[in-house]
Design a protein around this motif. Structure first.
Motif, PDB file in Angstrom:
ATOM      1  N   VAL A  57       0.838  -1.202   0.000  1.00 53.60           N
ATOM      2  CA  VAL A  57       0.000   0.000   0.000  1.00 53.60           C
ATOM      3  C   VAL A  57       0.873   1.252   0.000  1.00 53.60           C
ATOM      4  CG1 VAL A  57      -1.706   1.317   1.308  1.00 53.60           C
ATOM      5  CG2 VAL A  57      -1.923  -1.155   1.139  1.00 53.60           C
ATOM      6  N   MET A  58       1.915   1.257   0.830  1.00 48.85           N
ATOM      7  CA  MET A  58       2.811   2.418   0.851  1.00 48.85           C
ATOM      8  C   MET A  58       3.496   2.590  -0.503  1.00 48.85           C
ATOM      9  SD  MET A  58       6.084   3.288   3.307  1.00 48.85           S
ATOM     10  CE  MET A  58       5.204   4.078   4.653  1.00 48.85           C
ATOM     11  N   LEU A  59       3.881   1.489  -1.132  1.00 49.30           N
ATOM     12  CA  LEU A  59       4.495   1.572  -2.459  1.00 49.30           C
ATOM     13  C   LEU A  59       3.535   2.215  -3.449  1.00 49.30           C
ATOM     14  CD1 LEU A  59       6.967   0.758  -4.201  1.00 49.30           C
ATOM     15  CD2 LEU A  59       5.761  -1.378  -4.705  1.00 49.30           C
ATOM     16  N   ALA A  60       2.245   1.863  -3.364  1.00 46.65           N
ATOM     17  CA  ALA A  60       1.244   2.496  -4.224  1.00 46.65           C
ATOM     18  C   ALA A  60       1.147   3.984  -3.943  1.00 46.65           C
ATOM     19  CB  ALA A  60      -0.117   1.828  -4.019  1.00 46.65           C
ATOM     20  N   GLY A  61       1.345   4.372  -2.689  1.00 50.19           N
ATOM     21  CA  GLY A  61       1.345   5.793  -2.347  1.00 50.19           C
ATOM     22  C   GLY A  61       2.493   6.538  -3.001  1.00 50.19           C
ATOM     23  N   PHE A  62       3.678   5.945  -3.003  1.00 53.20           N
ATOM     24  CA  PHE A  62       4.810   6.577  -3.694  1.00 53.20           C
ATOM     25  C   PHE A  62       4.521   6.693  -5.188  1.00 53.20           C
ATOM     26  CE2 PHE A  62       7.385   5.217   0.048  1.00 53.20           C
ATOM     27  CZ  PHE A  62       7.916   6.457   0.353  1.00 53.20           C
ATOM     28  N   ARG A  63       3.925   5.667  -5.756  1.00 48.64           N
ATOM     29  CA  ARG A  63       3.604   5.704  -7.183  1.00 48.64           C
ATOM     30  C   ARG A  63       2.600   6.799  -7.505  1.00 48.64           C
ATOM     31  NH1 ARG A  63       0.076   3.800 -11.125  1.00 48.64           N
ATOM     32  NH2 ARG A  63       1.038   2.742 -12.891  1.00 48.64           N
ATOM     33  N   THR A  64       1.684   7.063  -6.569  1.00 53.87           N
ATOM     34  CA  THR A  64       0.633   8.041  -6.801  1.00 53.87           C
ATOM     35  C   THR A  64       1.070   9.470  -6.491  1.00 53.87           C
ATOM     36  OG1 THR A  64      -1.080   6.401  -6.304  1.00 53.87           O
ATOM     37  CG2 THR A  64      -1.707   8.710  -6.114  1.00 53.87           C
ATOM     38  N   TYR A  65       1.690   9.664  -5.331  1.00 53.94           N
ATOM     39  CA  TYR A  65       1.981  11.019  -4.859  1.00 53.94           C
ATOM     40  C   TYR A  65       3.392  11.499  -5.191  1.00 53.94           C
ATOM     41  CZ  TYR A  65      -2.302  10.529  -2.117  1.00 53.94           C
ATOM     42  OH  TYR A  65      -3.610  10.347  -1.719  1.00 53.94           O
ATOM     43  N   HIS A  66       4.314  10.578  -5.417  1.00 56.22           N
ATOM     44  CA  HIS A  66       5.709  10.951  -5.699  1.00 56.22           C
ATOM     45  C   HIS A  66       6.207  10.113  -6.878  1.00 56.22           C
ATOM     46  CE1 HIS A  66       5.836  13.308  -2.004  1.00 56.22           C
ATOM     47  NE2 HIS A  66       5.322  12.265  -1.366  1.00 56.22           N
ATOM     48  N   ALA A  67       5.613  10.368  -8.036  1.00 54.13           N
ATOM     49  CA  ALA A  67       5.881   9.548  -9.210  1.00 54.13           C
ATOM     50  C   ALA A  67       7.348   9.594  -9.630  1.00 54.13           C
ATOM     51  CB  ALA A  67       4.988   9.994 -10.371  1.00 54.13           C
ATOM     52  N   ALA A  68       7.974  10.775  -9.548  1.00 49.65           N
ATOM     53  CA  ALA A  68       9.376  10.890  -9.969  1.00 49.65           C
ATOM     54  C   ALA A  68      10.280  10.069  -9.053  1.00 49.65           C
ATOM     55  CB  ALA A  68       9.803  12.354  -9.968  1.00 49.65           C
ATOM     56  N   PHE A  69      10.060  10.161  -7.753  1.00 52.27           N
ATOM     57  CA  PHE A  69      10.844   9.366  -6.794  1.00 52.27           C
ATOM     58  C   PHE A  69      10.610   7.879  -7.029  1.00 52.27           C
ATOM     59  CE2 PHE A  69      11.005   7.082  -2.719  1.00 52.27           C
ATOM     60  CZ  PHE A  69      12.313   7.338  -2.339  1.00 52.27           C
ATOM     61  N   TYR A  70       9.373   7.517  -7.290  1.00 49.89           N
ATOM     62  CA  TYR A  70       9.031   6.113  -7.517  1.00 49.89           C
ATOM     63  C   TYR A  70       9.782   5.568  -8.731  1.00 49.89           C
ATOM     64  CZ  TYR A  70       6.161   2.035  -8.760  1.00 49.89           C
ATOM     65  OH  TYR A  70       5.732   0.775  -9.100  1.00 49.89           O
ATOM     66  N   ARG A  71       9.769   6.299  -9.825  1.00 51.39           N
ATOM     67  CA  ARG A  71      10.351   5.797 -11.057  1.00 51.39           C
ATOM     68  C   ARG A  71      11.877   5.872 -11.050  1.00 51.39           C
ATOM     69  NH1 ARG A  71       6.503   5.049 -15.003  1.00 51.39           N
ATOM     70  NH2 ARG A  71       8.105   4.952 -16.604  1.00 51.39           N
ATOM     71  N   LYS A  72      12.451   6.926 -10.477  1.00 50.87           N
ATOM     72  CA  LYS A  72      13.904   7.113 -10.544  1.00 50.87           C
ATOM     73  C   LYS A  72      14.649   6.409  -9.416  1.00 50.87           C
ATOM     74  CE  LYS A  72      13.580  11.565 -12.948  1.00 50.87           C
ATOM     75  NZ  LYS A  72      13.884  13.026 -12.882  1.00 50.87           N
ATOM     76  N   ILE A  73      14.043   6.349  -8.240  1.00 51.97           N
ATOM     77  CA  ILE A  73      14.736   5.779  -7.083  1.00 51.97           C
ATOM     78  C   ILE A  73      14.228   4.373  -6.764  1.00 51.97           C
ATOM     79  CG2 ILE A  73      15.333   6.093  -4.655  1.00 51.97           C
ATOM     80  CD1 ILE A  73      16.505   8.205  -6.560  1.00 51.97           C
ATOM     81  N   LEU A  74      12.950   4.248  -6.451  1.00 51.27           N
ATOM     82  CA  LEU A  74      12.417   2.941  -6.070  1.00 51.27           C
ATOM     83  C   LEU A  74      12.486   1.948  -7.217  1.00 51.27           C
ATOM     84  CD1 LEU A  74       9.309   3.936  -3.915  1.00 51.27           C
ATOM     85  CD2 LEU A  74      11.557   3.151  -3.132  1.00 51.27           C
ATOM     86  N   ALA A  75      12.325   2.440  -8.444  1.00 49.87           N
ATOM     87  CA  ALA A  75      12.382   1.549  -9.612  1.00 49.87           C
ATOM     88  C   ALA A  75      13.715   1.655 -10.343  1.00 49.87           C
ATOM     89  CB  ALA A  75      11.238   1.867 -10.575  1.00 49.87           C
ATOM     90  N   GLY A  76      14.725   2.185  -9.672  1.00 50.13           N
ATOM     91  CA  GLY A  76      16.027   2.363 -10.304  1.00 50.13           C
ATOM     92  C   GLY A  76      16.900   1.119 -10.236  1.00 50.13           C
ATOM     93  N   ARG A  77      18.050   1.208 -10.870  1.00 48.43           N
ATOM     94  CA  ARG A  77      18.965   0.066 -10.935  1.00 48.43           C
ATOM     95  C   ARG A  77      19.475  -0.318  -9.555  1.00 48.43           C
ATOM     96  NH1 ARG A  77      23.875   0.547 -15.045  1.00 48.43           N
ATOM     97  NH2 ARG A  77      22.062   0.615 -16.435  1.00 48.43           N
TER      98      ARG A  77
END
Length: 379
Positions: free
Chosen positions: A201-221
Protein backbone atom coordinates in the motif's frame (compact mmCIF):
# COMPACT_ATOMS: atom_id res chain seq x y z
CA UNK A 1 -7.11 -1.34 -19.76
CA UNK A 2 -3.76 -3.05 -20.37
CA UNK A 3 -2.37 -5.44 -17.81
CA UNK A 4 1.12 -4.61 -16.61
CA UNK A 5 3.58 -7.30 -17.69
CA UNK A 6 5.89 -6.72 -14.73
CA UNK A 7 3.11 -7.30 -12.22
CA UNK A 8 1.92 -10.35 -14.15
CA UNK A 9 5.49 -11.63 -13.97
CA UNK A 10 5.60 -11.16 -10.19
CA UNK A 11 2.29 -12.98 -9.74
CA UNK A 12 3.40 -15.81 -12.04
CA UNK A 13 6.67 -16.24 -10.16
CA UNK A 14 4.76 -16.27 -6.88
CA UNK A 15 2.38 -19.06 -7.86
CA UNK A 16 5.15 -21.11 -9.50
CA UNK A 17 7.20 -20.88 -6.29
CA UNK A 18 4.24 -22.10 -4.25
CA UNK A 19 3.56 -24.98 -6.66
CA UNK A 20 7.25 -25.89 -6.65
CA UNK A 21 7.32 -25.86 -2.85
CA UNK A 22 4.33 -28.17 -2.46
CA UNK A 23 5.42 -30.42 -5.34
CA UNK A 24 8.67 -31.08 -3.48
CA UNK A 25 6.83 -31.70 -0.25
CA UNK A 26 4.23 -34.10 -1.63
CA UNK A 27 6.14 -36.00 -4.30
CA UNK A 28 9.91 -35.91 -3.70
CA UNK A 29 10.65 -35.40 0.01
CA UNK A 30 10.92 -39.16 0.52
CA UNK A 31 13.94 -39.36 -1.79
CA UNK A 32 15.94 -36.41 -0.44
CA UNK A 33 15.81 -33.79 2.28
CA UNK A 34 14.41 -30.86 0.31
CA UNK A 35 13.13 -29.19 3.48
CA UNK A 36 15.26 -25.99 3.21
CA UNK A 37 14.35 -25.40 -0.44
CA UNK A 38 10.75 -26.31 0.34
CA UNK A 39 10.50 -23.73 3.13
CA UNK A 40 12.17 -20.87 1.28
CA UNK A 41 10.29 -21.17 -2.01
CA UNK A 42 6.94 -21.42 -0.27
CA UNK A 43 7.75 -18.51 2.02
CA UNK A 44 8.89 -16.21 -0.79
CA UNK A 45 5.96 -17.18 -3.02
CA UNK A 46 3.37 -16.17 -0.44
CA UNK A 47 5.26 -12.99 0.52
CA UNK A 48 5.27 -11.95 -3.14
CA UNK A 49 1.50 -12.40 -3.19
CA UNK A 50 1.08 -10.34 -0.01
CA UNK A 51 3.07 -7.31 -1.11
CA UNK A 52 1.70 -7.39 -4.66
CA UNK A 53 -1.87 -7.56 -3.33
CA UNK A 54 -1.19 -4.58 -1.10
CA UNK A 55 0.24 -2.64 -4.04
CA UNK A 56 -2.73 -3.30 -6.31
CA UNK A 57 -5.28 -2.75 -3.55
CA UNK A 58 -3.48 0.39 -2.42
CA UNK A 59 -3.91 2.01 -5.82
CA UNK A 60 -7.67 1.50 -5.62
CA UNK A 61 -7.89 2.57 -1.99
CA UNK A 62 -6.10 5.81 -2.78
CA UNK A 63 -8.54 6.64 -5.55
CA UNK A 64 -11.82 5.44 -4.03
CA UNK A 65 -11.27 6.13 -0.34
CA UNK A 66 -8.40 8.55 0.36
CA UNK A 67 -9.16 10.98 -2.45
CA UNK A 68 -12.92 10.44 -2.23
CA UNK A 69 -13.07 10.50 1.56
CA UNK A 70 -16.54 8.93 1.83
CA UNK A 71 -18.11 5.65 2.92
CA UNK A 72 -19.38 5.05 -0.61
CA UNK A 73 -15.84 4.23 -1.67
CA UNK A 74 -15.62 1.53 1.00
CA UNK A 75 -18.85 -0.07 -0.20
CA UNK A 76 -17.53 -0.12 -3.76
CA UNK A 77 -14.25 -1.58 -2.61
CA UNK A 78 -15.87 -4.38 -0.61
CA UNK A 79 -18.21 -5.35 -3.42
CA UNK A 80 -15.42 -5.63 -5.95
CA UNK A 81 -13.01 -7.48 -3.65
CA UNK A 82 -15.51 -9.99 -2.33
CA UNK A 83 -16.97 -10.73 -5.75
CA UNK A 84 -13.41 -11.45 -6.85
CA UNK A 85 -12.19 -13.60 -3.95
CA UNK A 86 -15.13 -15.23 -2.19
CA UNK A 87 -16.93 -17.24 -4.92
CA UNK A 88 -13.90 -19.33 -5.86
CA UNK A 89 -12.85 -19.72 -2.24
CA UNK A 90 -16.28 -20.96 -1.13
CA UNK A 91 -16.41 -23.32 -4.10
CA UNK A 92 -13.10 -24.79 -2.92
CA UNK A 93 -14.23 -25.03 0.70
CA UNK A 94 -17.45 -26.86 -0.10
CA UNK A 95 -15.74 -29.09 -2.69
CA UNK A 96 -13.17 -29.99 -0.01
CA UNK A 97 -15.96 -30.76 2.45
CA UNK A 98 -17.81 -32.90 -0.08
CA UNK A 99 -14.85 -34.80 -1.57
CA UNK A 100 -11.97 -34.69 0.91
CA UNK A 101 -12.81 -34.05 4.56
CA UNK A 102 -15.91 -33.48 6.68
CA UNK A 103 -13.83 -31.81 9.38
CA UNK A 104 -14.87 -28.26 8.48
CA UNK A 105 -15.51 -25.59 11.09
CA UNK A 106 -17.43 -22.33 10.79
CA UNK A 107 -14.12 -20.52 11.15
CA UNK A 108 -13.24 -21.75 7.65
CA UNK A 109 -16.17 -19.72 6.34
CA UNK A 110 -15.29 -16.44 8.09
CA UNK A 111 -11.48 -16.68 7.67
CA UNK A 112 -10.67 -17.29 11.33
CA UNK A 113 -9.16 -20.76 10.86
CA UNK A 114 -5.63 -19.45 11.44
CA UNK A 115 -6.27 -19.32 15.19
CA UNK A 116 -6.79 -23.09 15.45
CA UNK A 117 -4.40 -25.59 13.84
CA UNK A 118 -7.06 -28.27 13.58
CA UNK A 119 -9.46 -25.95 11.76
CA UNK A 120 -6.66 -24.76 9.48
CA UNK A 121 -5.77 -28.35 8.57
CA UNK A 122 -9.10 -28.64 6.71
CA UNK A 123 -7.61 -26.50 3.89
CA UNK A 124 -4.07 -25.58 4.95
CA UNK A 125 -3.30 -23.18 2.10
CA UNK A 126 -6.18 -20.93 3.20
CA UNK A 127 -4.05 -19.32 5.93
CA UNK A 128 -2.74 -16.66 3.54
CA UNK A 129 -6.23 -15.91 2.24
CA UNK A 130 -7.38 -15.31 5.81
CA UNK A 131 -4.69 -12.68 6.24
CA UNK A 132 -5.60 -11.02 2.94
CA UNK A 133 -9.35 -11.01 3.61
CA UNK A 134 -8.94 -9.45 7.03
CA UNK A 135 -6.60 -6.90 5.51
CA UNK A 136 -9.26 -6.02 2.91
CA UNK A 137 -11.83 -5.67 5.70
CA UNK A 138 -9.76 -3.49 8.03
CA UNK A 139 -7.44 -1.31 5.92
CA UNK A 140 -10.11 0.99 4.39
CA UNK A 141 -10.93 2.57 7.77
CA UNK A 142 -7.56 4.16 8.65
CA UNK A 143 -7.34 5.31 5.02
CA UNK A 144 -10.83 6.80 5.24
CA UNK A 145 -9.57 8.82 8.20
CA UNK A 146 -6.55 9.89 6.11
CA UNK A 147 -8.97 11.23 3.52
CA UNK A 148 -10.27 13.82 6.01
CA UNK A 149 -6.96 15.70 6.02
CA UNK A 150 -6.19 18.56 3.67
CA UNK A 151 -2.69 17.25 2.98
CA UNK A 152 -3.71 13.70 2.08
CA UNK A 153 -0.26 12.70 0.91
CA UNK A 154 1.44 13.53 4.22
CA UNK A 155 -1.36 11.95 6.24
CA UNK A 156 -1.19 8.80 4.12
CA UNK A 157 2.53 8.30 4.70
CA UNK A 158 2.23 9.02 8.41
CA UNK A 159 -0.55 6.44 8.73
CA UNK A 160 1.18 3.72 6.71
CA UNK A 161 4.46 4.35 8.57
CA UNK A 162 2.69 3.90 11.89
CA UNK A 163 1.18 0.65 10.67
CA UNK A 164 4.57 -0.59 9.49
CA UNK A 165 5.90 0.02 13.00
CA UNK A 166 2.84 -1.40 14.80
CA UNK A 167 2.88 -4.95 13.43
CA UNK A 168 6.58 -5.69 14.05
CA UNK A 169 6.01 -4.41 17.60
CA UNK A 170 3.15 -6.87 17.96
CA UNK A 171 5.44 -9.66 16.78
CA UNK A 172 8.07 -8.58 19.28
CA UNK A 173 5.51 -8.59 22.08
CA UNK A 174 4.33 -12.06 21.03
CA UNK A 175 7.88 -13.41 20.99
CA UNK A 176 8.80 -11.83 24.32
CA UNK A 177 5.61 -13.13 25.93
CA UNK A 178 6.11 -16.76 24.93
CA UNK A 179 7.83 -19.07 22.48
CA UNK A 180 5.68 -19.04 19.32
CA UNK A 181 6.87 -21.15 16.41
CA UNK A 182 8.12 -19.25 13.37
CA UNK A 183 5.60 -20.80 10.99
CA UNK A 184 2.31 -21.28 12.78
CA UNK A 185 2.92 -19.00 15.77
CA UNK A 186 4.03 -15.92 13.81
CA UNK A 187 3.93 -16.36 10.03
CA UNK A 188 0.32 -17.54 9.87
CA UNK A 189 -1.24 -15.30 12.51
CA UNK A 190 -3.54 -12.59 11.14
CA UNK A 191 -2.77 -9.77 13.63
CA UNK A 192 0.99 -10.23 13.19
CA UNK A 193 1.33 -10.24 9.40
CA UNK A 194 -0.76 -7.42 7.96
CA UNK A 195 2.29 -5.20 7.51
CA UNK A 196 3.41 -7.28 4.52
CA UNK A 197 0.41 -5.92 2.61
CA UNK A 198 0.89 -2.43 4.05
CA UNK A 199 4.32 -2.33 2.39
CA UNK A 200 2.50 -2.72 -0.92
CA UNK A 201 0.00 0.00 0.00
CA UNK A 202 2.81 2.42 0.85
CA UNK A 203 4.50 1.57 -2.46
CA UNK A 204 1.24 2.50 -4.22
CA UNK A 205 1.34 5.79 -2.35
CA UNK A 206 4.81 6.58 -3.69
CA UNK A 207 3.60 5.70 -7.18
CA UNK A 208 0.63 8.04 -6.80
CA UNK A 209 1.98 11.02 -4.86
CA UNK A 210 5.71 10.95 -5.70
CA UNK A 211 5.88 9.55 -9.21
CA UNK A 212 9.38 10.89 -9.97
CA UNK A 213 10.84 9.37 -6.79
CA UNK A 214 9.03 6.11 -7.52
CA UNK A 215 10.35 5.80 -11.06
CA UNK A 216 13.90 7.11 -10.54
CA UNK A 217 14.74 5.78 -7.08
CA UNK A 218 12.42 2.94 -6.07
CA UNK A 219 12.38 1.55 -9.61
CA UNK A 220 16.03 2.36 -10.30
CA UNK A 221 18.97 0.07 -10.94
CA UNK A 222 20.27 0.40 -7.38
CA UNK A 223 16.93 -0.69 -5.95
CA UNK A 224 16.88 -3.68 -8.27
CA UNK A 225 20.34 -4.78 -7.15
CA UNK A 226 19.50 -4.23 -3.48
CA UNK A 227 16.22 -6.12 -3.80
CA UNK A 228 17.80 -9.14 -5.47
CA UNK A 229 20.79 -9.12 -3.12
CA UNK A 230 18.55 -8.80 -0.06
CA UNK A 231 16.19 -11.58 -1.10
CA UNK A 232 19.12 -13.84 -2.06
CA UNK A 233 20.86 -13.16 1.26
CA UNK A 234 17.81 -13.86 3.41
CA UNK A 235 16.95 -16.96 1.37
CA UNK A 236 20.45 -18.28 1.99
CA UNK A 237 20.24 -17.21 5.62
CA UNK A 238 17.01 -19.17 6.11
CA UNK A 239 18.38 -22.24 4.36
CA UNK A 240 21.76 -22.47 6.07
CA UNK A 241 20.92 -21.02 9.48
CA UNK A 242 17.21 -21.00 10.18
CA UNK A 243 16.27 -24.37 8.67
CA UNK A 244 19.38 -26.56 8.62
CA UNK A 245 20.46 -25.44 12.10
CA UNK A 246 16.83 -25.35 13.26
CA UNK A 247 17.10 -21.89 14.81
CA UNK A 248 14.02 -20.27 13.27
CA UNK A 249 11.71 -21.22 16.13
CA UNK A 250 14.08 -19.71 18.69
CA UNK A 251 15.47 -16.72 16.79
CA UNK A 252 14.13 -13.31 17.83
CA UNK A 253 15.18 -11.81 14.47
CA UNK A 254 13.58 -14.53 12.34
CA UNK A 255 10.25 -14.14 14.12
CA UNK A 256 10.15 -10.33 14.10
CA UNK A 257 12.27 -8.16 11.77
CA UNK A 258 12.90 -10.74 9.04
CA UNK A 259 9.32 -10.47 7.75
CA UNK A 260 9.59 -6.68 7.42
CA UNK A 261 12.90 -6.74 5.57
CA UNK A 262 11.75 -9.38 3.10
CA UNK A 263 8.57 -7.36 2.41
CA UNK A 264 10.66 -4.23 1.87
CA UNK A 265 12.91 -5.91 -0.71
CA UNK A 266 9.89 -7.41 -2.48
CA UNK A 267 8.27 -3.95 -2.66
CA UNK A 268 11.41 -2.59 -4.33
CA UNK A 269 11.42 -5.49 -6.79
CA UNK A 270 7.76 -4.85 -7.65
CA UNK A 271 8.51 -1.19 -8.40
CA UNK A 272 11.37 -2.15 -10.73
CA UNK A 273 9.39 -4.73 -12.66
CA UNK A 274 6.24 -2.60 -12.84
CA UNK A 275 8.19 0.24 -14.48
CA UNK A 276 10.71 -1.61 -16.61
CA UNK A 277 8.71 -4.61 -17.88
CA UNK A 278 5.67 -2.71 -19.20
CA UNK A 279 4.56 -4.76 -22.19
CA UNK A 280 7.06 -7.36 -23.49
CA UNK A 281 5.83 -6.66 -27.02
CA UNK A 282 9.07 -8.05 -28.44
CA UNK A 283 8.31 -11.45 -26.85
CA UNK A 284 4.60 -12.00 -27.53
CA UNK A 285 4.55 -15.74 -26.72
CA UNK A 286 6.32 -15.22 -23.41
CA UNK A 287 4.02 -12.31 -22.62
CA UNK A 288 0.94 -14.40 -23.39
CA UNK A 289 2.20 -17.25 -21.20
CA UNK A 290 2.93 -14.95 -18.27
CA UNK A 291 -0.42 -13.26 -18.61
CA UNK A 292 -2.22 -16.62 -18.78
CA UNK A 293 -0.53 -17.95 -15.62
CA UNK A 294 -1.07 -14.67 -13.77
CA UNK A 295 -4.76 -14.41 -14.65
CA UNK A 296 -5.46 -17.91 -13.30
CA UNK A 297 -3.03 -17.94 -10.38
CA UNK A 298 -5.80 -17.64 -7.78
CA UNK A 299 -7.37 -20.86 -9.03
CA UNK A 300 -4.00 -22.62 -9.09
CA UNK A 301 -3.45 -21.59 -5.49
CA UNK A 302 -6.85 -22.77 -4.27
CA UNK A 303 -7.07 -26.04 -6.19
CA UNK A 304 -3.56 -27.45 -6.15
CA UNK A 305 -3.43 -28.61 -2.52
CA UNK A 306 -6.25 -31.15 -2.73
CA UNK A 307 -5.01 -32.42 -6.10
CA UNK A 308 -1.48 -32.88 -4.76
CA UNK A 309 -2.84 -34.70 -1.71
CA UNK A 310 -4.93 -36.98 -3.90
CA UNK A 311 -2.17 -37.87 -6.37
CA UNK A 312 0.55 -38.23 -3.73
CA UNK A 313 -1.53 -40.96 -2.06
CA UNK A 314 -1.04 -43.00 -5.24
CA UNK A 315 2.73 -42.69 -4.91
CA UNK A 316 3.24 -46.16 -3.45
CA UNK A 317 6.48 -47.04 -5.24
CA UNK A 318 9.92 -45.72 -4.33
CA UNK A 319 10.57 -44.34 -7.78
CA UNK A 320 11.43 -40.77 -8.72
CA UNK A 321 10.09 -41.47 -12.22
CA UNK A 322 6.75 -42.57 -10.84
CA UNK A 323 6.59 -39.49 -8.60
CA UNK A 324 7.36 -37.25 -11.56
CA UNK A 325 4.65 -38.96 -13.62
CA UNK A 326 2.07 -38.38 -10.88
CA UNK A 327 3.14 -34.75 -10.48
CA UNK A 328 2.83 -34.06 -14.21
CA UNK A 329 -0.60 -35.71 -14.26
CA UNK A 330 -1.67 -33.59 -11.26
CA UNK A 331 -0.42 -30.38 -12.90
CA UNK A 332 -2.16 -31.13 -16.20
CA UNK A 333 -5.41 -31.71 -14.35
CA UNK A 334 -4.84 -28.57 -12.26
CA UNK A 335 -4.26 -26.36 -15.31
CA UNK A 336 -7.23 -27.83 -17.20
CA UNK A 337 -9.67 -27.57 -14.28
CA UNK A 338 -8.52 -24.04 -13.40
CA UNK A 339 -8.92 -22.93 -17.01
CA UNK A 340 -12.46 -24.31 -17.05
CA UNK A 341 -13.35 -22.66 -13.74
CA UNK A 342 -11.79 -19.35 -14.78
CA UNK A 343 -13.70 -19.18 -18.04
CA UNK A 344 -17.08 -20.51 -16.93
CA UNK A 345 -17.20 -19.51 -13.26
CA UNK A 346 -14.82 -16.65 -12.41
CA UNK A 347 -15.26 -14.53 -15.55
CA UNK A 348 -19.10 -14.59 -15.50
CA UNK A 349 -19.06 -13.61 -11.82
CA UNK A 350 -16.66 -10.74 -12.49
CA UNK A 351 -18.85 -9.54 -15.36
CA UNK A 352 -21.83 -9.56 -13.01
CA UNK A 353 -19.71 -7.69 -10.46
CA UNK A 354 -18.87 -5.03 -13.03
CA UNK A 355 -22.55 -4.56 -13.85
CA UNK A 356 -23.45 -4.19 -10.18
CA UNK A 357 -20.65 -1.82 -9.27
CA UNK A 358 -20.95 0.28 -12.43
CA UNK A 359 -24.29 1.62 -11.24
CA UNK A 360 -22.69 2.77 -7.97
CA UNK A 361 -19.65 4.33 -9.62
CA UNK A 362 -21.09 7.78 -10.29
CA UNK A 363 -19.13 10.66 -8.91
CA UNK A 364 -15.92 8.66 -8.91
CA UNK A 365 -12.84 10.68 -8.04
CA UNK A 366 -10.08 10.62 -10.65
CA UNK A 367 -6.56 11.30 -9.46
CA UNK A 368 -4.93 14.41 -10.95
CA UNK A 369 -3.04 13.62 -14.13
CA UNK A 370 0.21 14.75 -12.52
CA UNK A 371 -0.19 11.93 -10.00
CA UNK A 372 -0.82 9.13 -12.44
CA UNK A 373 1.55 6.78 -14.18
CA UNK A 374 0.61 3.98 -16.54
CA UNK A 375 -2.75 2.58 -15.34
CA UNK A 376 -2.80 -0.75 -13.57
CA UNK A 377 -5.15 -3.57 -14.36
CA UNK A 378 -7.18 -4.33 -11.25
CA UNK A 379 -9.46 -7.32 -10.98
Amino acid sequence: MERNAGLDLIRSIAILLVLFCHALGFFFMQYHDFNPLNYVTGYLGVELFFVLSGFLIGRILLKDIVENGSLSGIKQFYLRRWFRTLPLYYFTVFATYWLVSKDMDFSNIVFLQNFNEQHLSFLPISWSLSIEEWFYLLIPFPLLWVGKFRNKSAAFFVMTSLLLVLFPLLRMAEVSGGQPLWDYGIRKQIPLRLDSLVFGVMLAGFRTYHAAFYRKILAGRTSFILALAGLAYFSGYLVYTGIKDQTMDQSWFDRTILFSLVSLFIAMLIAVLEVHVPRLDQLPKLRATIRFISAQSYGYYLFHWNLFVWFSKENTTASIGHSLYLLIFALVLLFAFTFFMHRYYEIPIMKMRDLITRSTNRGEVVLPRSRENEPLKYD
